[in-house]
Design a protein around this motif. Structure first.
Motif, PDB file in Angstrom:
ATOM      1  N   ALA A 114       0.821  -1.208   0.000  1.00  0.00           N
ATOM      2  CA  ALA A 114       0.000   0.000   0.000  1.00  0.00           C
ATOM      3  C   ALA A 114       0.856   1.259   0.000  1.00  0.00           C
ATOM      4  CB  ALA A 114      -0.934   0.002   1.213  1.00  0.00           C
ATOM      5  N   LEU A 115       1.945   1.243   0.736  1.00  0.00           N
ATOM      6  CA  LEU A 115       2.789   2.429   0.844  1.00  0.00           C
ATOM      7  C   LEU A 115       3.620   2.671  -0.412  1.00  0.00           C
ATOM      8  CD1 LEU A 115       4.095   2.124   4.507  1.00  0.00           C
ATOM      9  CD2 LEU A 115       2.673   3.966   3.592  1.00  0.00           C
ATOM     10  N   VAL A 116       4.090   1.593  -1.038  1.00  0.00           N
ATOM     11  CA  VAL A 116       4.932   1.716  -2.242  1.00  0.00           C
ATOM     12  C   VAL A 116       4.395   0.743  -3.288  1.00  0.00           C
ATOM     13  CG1 VAL A 116       7.292   1.747  -3.129  1.00  0.00           C
ATOM     14  CG2 VAL A 116       6.883   2.207  -0.705  1.00  0.00           C
ATOM     15  N   PRO A 117       3.330   1.108  -3.998  1.00  0.00           N
ATOM     16  CA  PRO A 117       2.691   0.166  -4.922  1.00  0.00           C
ATOM     17  C   PRO A 117       3.500  -0.113  -6.190  1.00  0.00           C
ATOM     18  CG  PRO A 117       1.603   2.307  -5.010  1.00  0.00           C
ATOM     19  CD  PRO A 117       2.576   2.375  -3.876  1.00  0.00           C
ATOM     20  N   ARG A 118       4.328   0.827  -6.612  1.00  0.00           N
ATOM     21  CA  ARG A 118       5.089   0.642  -7.855  1.00  0.00           C
ATOM     22  C   ARG A 118       6.407  -0.037  -7.524  1.00  0.00           C
ATOM     23  NH1 ARG A 118       8.690   3.965 -10.794  1.00  0.00           N
ATOM     24  NH2 ARG A 118       8.383   5.649  -9.268  1.00  0.00           N
ATOM     25  N   THR A 174      -8.517  12.291 -17.456  1.00  0.00           N
ATOM     26  CA  THR A 174      -7.201  12.509 -16.852  1.00  0.00           C
ATOM     27  C   THR A 174      -6.879  11.412 -15.846  1.00  0.00           C
ATOM     28  OG1 THR A 174      -7.451  14.897 -17.122  1.00  0.00           O
ATOM     29  CG2 THR A 174      -5.765  14.143 -15.567  1.00  0.00           C
ATOM     30  N   LEU A 175      -7.889  11.015 -15.076  1.00  0.00           N
ATOM     31  CA  LEU A 175      -7.670   9.930 -14.121  1.00  0.00           C
ATOM     32  C   LEU A 175      -7.300   8.634 -14.857  1.00  0.00           C
ATOM     33  CD1 LEU A 175      -7.640   8.770 -11.290  1.00  0.00           C
ATOM     34  CD2 LEU A 175     -10.113   8.422 -11.469  1.00  0.00           C
ATOM     35  N   ARG A 176      -7.967   8.363 -15.951  1.00  0.00           N
ATOM     36  CA  ARG A 176      -7.634   7.162 -16.724  1.00  0.00           C
ATOM     37  C   ARG A 176      -6.203   7.232 -17.241  1.00  0.00           C
ATOM     38  NH1 ARG A 176     -13.067   7.788 -18.117  1.00  0.00           N
ATOM     39  NH2 ARG A 176     -12.596   9.024 -19.973  1.00  0.00           N
ATOM     40  N   GLN A 177      -5.777   8.423 -17.660  1.00  0.00           N
ATOM     41  CA  GLN A 177      -4.400   8.594 -18.111  1.00  0.00           C
ATOM     42  C   GLN A 177      -3.422   8.317 -16.969  1.00  0.00           C
ATOM     43  OE1 GLN A 177      -3.495  12.504 -19.660  1.00  0.00           O
ATOM     44  NE2 GLN A 177      -1.319  12.251 -19.206  1.00  0.00           N
ATOM     45  N   PHE A 178      -3.735   8.856 -15.792  1.00  0.00           N
ATOM     46  CA  PHE A 178      -2.866   8.620 -14.629  1.00  0.00           C
ATOM     47  C   PHE A 178      -2.761   7.119 -14.342  1.00  0.00           C
ATOM     48  CE2 PHE A 178      -3.596  12.943 -12.305  1.00  0.00           C
ATOM     49  CZ  PHE A 178      -2.920  13.588 -13.323  1.00  0.00           C
ATOM     50  N   ARG A 179      -3.873   6.428 -14.455  1.00  0.00           N
ATOM     51  CA  ARG A 179      -3.875   4.996 -14.148  1.00  0.00           C
ATOM     52  C   ARG A 179      -3.067   4.222 -15.190  1.00  0.00           C
ATOM     53  NH1 ARG A 179      -9.689   3.271 -11.604  1.00  0.00           N
ATOM     54  NH2 ARG A 179      -8.343   1.687 -10.648  1.00  0.00           N
ATOM     55  N   GLU A 180      -3.132   4.664 -16.440  1.00  0.00           N
ATOM     56  CA  GLU A 180      -2.345   4.007 -17.483  1.00  0.00           C
ATOM     57  C   GLU A 180      -0.844   4.223 -17.277  1.00  0.00           C
ATOM     58  OE1 GLU A 180      -3.898   5.723 -21.002  1.00  0.00           O
ATOM     59  OE2 GLU A 180      -5.783   4.573 -20.961  1.00  0.00           O
ATOM     60  N   GLU A 181      -0.481   5.322 -16.607  1.00  0.00           N
ATOM     61  CA  GLU A 181       0.925   5.672 -16.418  1.00  0.00           C
ATOM     62  C   GLU A 181       1.461   5.240 -15.050  1.00  0.00           C
ATOM     63  OE1 GLU A 181       0.626   9.787 -19.112  1.00  0.00           O
ATOM     64  OE2 GLU A 181       0.768   9.881 -16.913  1.00  0.00           O
ATOM     65  N   ARG A 182       0.692   4.467 -14.302  1.00  0.00           N
ATOM     66  CA  ARG A 182       1.063   4.191 -12.911  1.00  0.00           C
ATOM     67  C   ARG A 182       2.296   3.310 -12.774  1.00  0.00           C
ATOM     68  NH1 ARG A 182      -4.367   1.907 -10.684  1.00  0.00           N
ATOM     69  NH2 ARG A 182      -3.272   2.290  -8.724  1.00  0.00           N
ATOM     70  N   ARG A 208       4.872   6.334 -13.092  1.00  0.00           N
ATOM     71  CA  ARG A 208       4.707   7.416 -12.104  1.00  0.00           C
ATOM     72  C   ARG A 208       3.770   6.918 -11.018  1.00  0.00           C
ATOM     73  NH1 ARG A 208       4.058  13.183 -12.130  1.00  0.00           N
ATOM     74  NH2 ARG A 208       4.296  13.743  -9.927  1.00  0.00           N
ATOM     75  N   SER A 209       4.249   6.888  -9.783  1.00  0.00           N
ATOM     76  CA  SER A 209       3.454   6.335  -8.688  1.00  0.00           C
ATOM     77  C   SER A 209       2.131   7.076  -8.547  1.00  0.00           C
ATOM     78  CB  SER A 209       4.227   6.433  -7.373  1.00  0.00           C
ATOM     79  OG  SER A 209       5.376   5.626  -7.414  1.00  0.00           O
ATOM     80  N   LEU A 210       1.069   6.301  -8.290  1.00  0.00           N
ATOM     81  CA  LEU A 210      -0.279   6.854  -8.176  1.00  0.00           C
ATOM     82  C   LEU A 210      -0.955   6.268  -6.949  1.00  0.00           C
ATOM     83  CD1 LEU A 210      -2.738   8.422  -9.380  1.00  0.00           C
ATOM     84  CD2 LEU A 210      -3.307   6.300 -10.615  1.00  0.00           C
ATOM     85  N   TYR A 211      -1.556   7.159  -6.154  1.00  0.00           N
ATOM     86  CA  TYR A 211      -2.331   6.748  -4.984  1.00  0.00           C
ATOM     87  C   TYR A 211      -3.760   7.248  -5.158  1.00  0.00           C
ATOM     88  CZ  TYR A 211       2.241   5.919  -2.897  1.00  0.00           C
ATOM     89  OH  TYR A 211       3.516   5.467  -2.641  1.00  0.00           O
ATOM     90  N   LEU A 212      -4.720   6.332  -5.097  1.00  0.00           N
ATOM     91  CA  LEU A 212      -6.138   6.669  -5.171  1.00  0.00           C
ATOM     92  C   LEU A 212      -6.712   6.544  -3.762  1.00  0.00           C
ATOM     93  CD1 LEU A 212      -7.169   4.683  -8.385  1.00  0.00           C
ATOM     94  CD2 LEU A 212      -6.467   7.086  -8.216  1.00  0.00           C
ATOM     95  N   ARG A 258       1.806  11.100  -7.571  1.00  0.00           N
ATOM     96  CA  ARG A 258       0.461  11.630  -7.799  1.00  0.00           C
ATOM     97  C   ARG A 258      -0.484  11.068  -6.735  1.00  0.00           C
ATOM     98  NH1 ARG A 258       0.656  10.425 -14.271  1.00  0.00           N
ATOM     99  NH2 ARG A 258       1.346  12.496 -14.960  1.00  0.00           N
ATOM    100  N   ILE A 259      -1.211  11.951  -6.095  1.00  0.00           N
ATOM    101  CA  ILE A 259      -2.183  11.570  -5.075  1.00  0.00           C
ATOM    102  C   ILE A 259      -3.534  12.104  -5.517  1.00  0.00           C
ATOM    103  CG2 ILE A 259      -2.852  11.779  -2.659  1.00  0.00           C
ATOM    104  CD1 ILE A 259       0.129  12.374  -2.045  1.00  0.00           C
ATOM    105  N   VAL A 260      -4.453  11.201  -5.809  1.00  0.00           N
ATOM    106  CA  VAL A 260      -5.796  11.599  -6.244  1.00  0.00           C
ATOM    107  C   VAL A 260      -6.770  11.299  -5.108  1.00  0.00           C
ATOM    108  CG1 VAL A 260      -7.648  11.250  -7.911  1.00  0.00           C
ATOM    109  CG2 VAL A 260      -5.253  11.172  -8.667  1.00  0.00           C
TER     110      VAL A 260
END
Length: 513
Positions: free
Chosen positions: A30-34, A248-256, A259-263, A302-304
């Motif tokens: 959870a803390l470091v998903p990538r 934009t959210l879908r783009q962020f998810r495709e790039e996760r 680039r680290s992403l937290y939802l 990125r934190i959404v």
């Protein structure tokens, strides 16, 4: 990678995230998903094979591809002239509260001033910014629970007049300050103040708290929600909160993977359970700010923040994260995200969990009554162990268990347990490599033992290791005078944090006009 009490007493790096080796596999996903995130692990800088080296090896086994240890650990950090922070596992959280008060001049009242206003019959509302679970344990007489960004969302349901004095409290200082400043930043027309020292000061002044009270503000009415939306828009403009659309959210998810992403879903846990975006985590607003490091270990990710369409709670929470400077923050609604909804509570992923030899509670009960009973080793947090453990169980800290295999009592089988059995299953691997004795895990852990109708013992006895996994604080003291002394130490420590920050050039906090 050290235990909480060790970190608090011997110091830490301000921007480091505490993930004790004992619980690494339960938190790191959870803390470091990538998995390609650069990860630096550190300990105190001991001689020989260090805790950090073992943790780095384990992270590599779990699939992390860029893991390094800090040469010389915390000792080398200090020797290089960098600031070491004492007093807590994540000093950055409390430090941020003190920074906010220093920058904004957040007003406060003392316990004596609050009681005098009440005695004069003044119109006063007390809002407790802690989660309801803490509020129920103890609260100020007449207080109402409205935690975190729920303050802006629900305050109008409790504060009926602009002439009402609004007093925000927590158990100490941090959430009192942030709660009061939240309402001030949102433009609540009332006089809003923080209660200096919170419920700890209430006790220090010789007054009695309430216990078991349930008093929470209801969800906002349509009119109150309109006012909350307007206030949130002002907050967004002042602090540069950015809203994104579904594309934009879908783009962020495709790039996760690059680039680290937290939802993070900032609504209440009940709302999350009823329906949430798949892949998101339950992160109630009162937990995210300022405790973002409990959810996002990666800096500048990125934190959404996900919310209802009004975005009130997400916007207010984002405003604090913008000031905290932990990552790149965005807000959006779950509706905007589109797609299917998942239901159920947030269940973090545990890495490295495999099938291991196990024992069911009734079989363990029978074995304990036999001529050759196993030794039961409890890996629960030490406060949980003290509150209730299998009779005769030995308390141990998982990260030290393998090194202490020869010190375990008896010569026969070993059964490991933990609150839900997860940590016990992970530890079977560690201990099996360090002893020839048969090692099993209690299926379902101590909870399964209780569910089977079997009794627990209480008290901190039979400690294989010092209880370094928990930071001592006044609330755990049963002696009133020792409790008060603990409160005084804690509040004095918080008051000194601004001066400590001035000695550290890694502080990420941002000032807004």
């Amino acid at each position: 990678m050290r235990e909480a009490r060790v970190t608090a007493e011997r110091g830490s790096i301000l921007l480091g995230v505490s993930v004790p080796r004992s619980v690494l596999e339960t938190r790191i996903d959870a803390l470091v998903p990538r998995r390609s995130t650069p990860v630096v692990v550190y300990d105190g800088g001991e001689e020989g094979e260090t805790l950090a080296a073992r943790a780095a090896r384990r992270l590599t086994e779990l699939g992390y591809t860029d893991v390094r240890t800090l040469d010389g650990g915390l000792r080398a950090w200090a020797d290089a002239g960098h600031k070491v922070h004492l007093g807590g596992t994540h000093v950055v959280g409390q430090s941020f509260g003190e920074f906010v008060e220093d920058v904004h001049g957040t007003p406060h009242v003392t316990v004596a001033e609050l009681r005098a206003a009440q005695a004069r019959g003044e119109d006063v509302v007390i809002l407790d910014s802690r989660p309801t679970e803490e509020f129920v344990v103890h609260s100020l007489p007449g207080g109402t629970s409205i935690p975190g960004a729920e303050l802006v969302y629900r305050a109008d349901e409790v504060v009926s007049s602009p002439d009402t004095l609004v007093v925000v409290n927590c158990a100490g200082r941090t959430r009192s300050i942030l709660g009061a400043q939240t309402l001030i930043n949102a433009g609540l027309p009332n006089r809003v103040v923080a209660l200096a020292g919170g419920t700890q000061s209430w006790i220090l002044e010789g007054h009695t708290l309430e216990h078991g009270t349930v008093s929470a503000a209801p969800p906002p009415s349509p009119a109150a929600l309109d006012r909350a939306r307007a206030r949130a828009r002002g907050v967004a403009e002042r602090f540069g909160v950015r809203a994104i659309d579904g594309a934009t959210l879908r783009q962020f998810r495709e790039e996760r993977e690059r680039r680290s992403l937290y939802l993070l879903d900032v609504r209440t846990p009940e709302e999350f359970t009823a329906g949430h975006l798949p892949g998101s985590r339950s992160a109630p607003s009162w937990e995210v700010a300022p405790w973002i490091f409990r959810f996002a270990g990666t800096h500048h990710a990125r934190i959404v923040l996900l919310d209802d369409p009004d975005l009130v709670r997400a916007t207010v929470t984002a405003s604090w994260l913008e000031q905290l400077g932990w990552g790149e923050v965005f807000v959006t609604s779950i509706a905007e995200a589109g797609g299917e909804r998942a239901t159920g509570p947030d269940v973090p992923t545990v890495l490295g969990l495999t099938d291991v030899p196990s024992t069911d509670p009734l079989a363990l009960r029978d074995a304990l009554a036999s001529a050759t009973p196993p030794v039961v080793v409890d890996l629960a947090p030490s406060p949980d162990y003290g509150a209730g453990h299998i009779p005769g169980a030995v308390f141990a800290i998982r990260a030290r268990l393998a090194d202490s295999a020869a010190d375990l009592p008896g010569a026969g089988a070993i059964t490991l347990t933990s609150p839900d059995g997860v940590l016990a299953r992970l530890a079977v691997r560690d201990l099996t490599a360090a002893t020839d004795r048969p090692v099993t895990a209690l299926a379902g852990g101590t909870a399964a033992w209780v569910d089977a109708g079997l009794a627990l013992a209480t008290g901190e006895e039979r400690l294989l290791h010092p209880a370094d996994d928990a930071v001592p604080h006044g609330w755990r003291e049963t002696d009133p005078e020792r409790q008060k002394e603990g409160f005084r130490r804690y509040l004095a420590w918080e008051l000194g944090l601004v001066a400590e920050l001035r000695q550290d050039d890694t502080v990420p906090f941002r000032r807004f006009r």
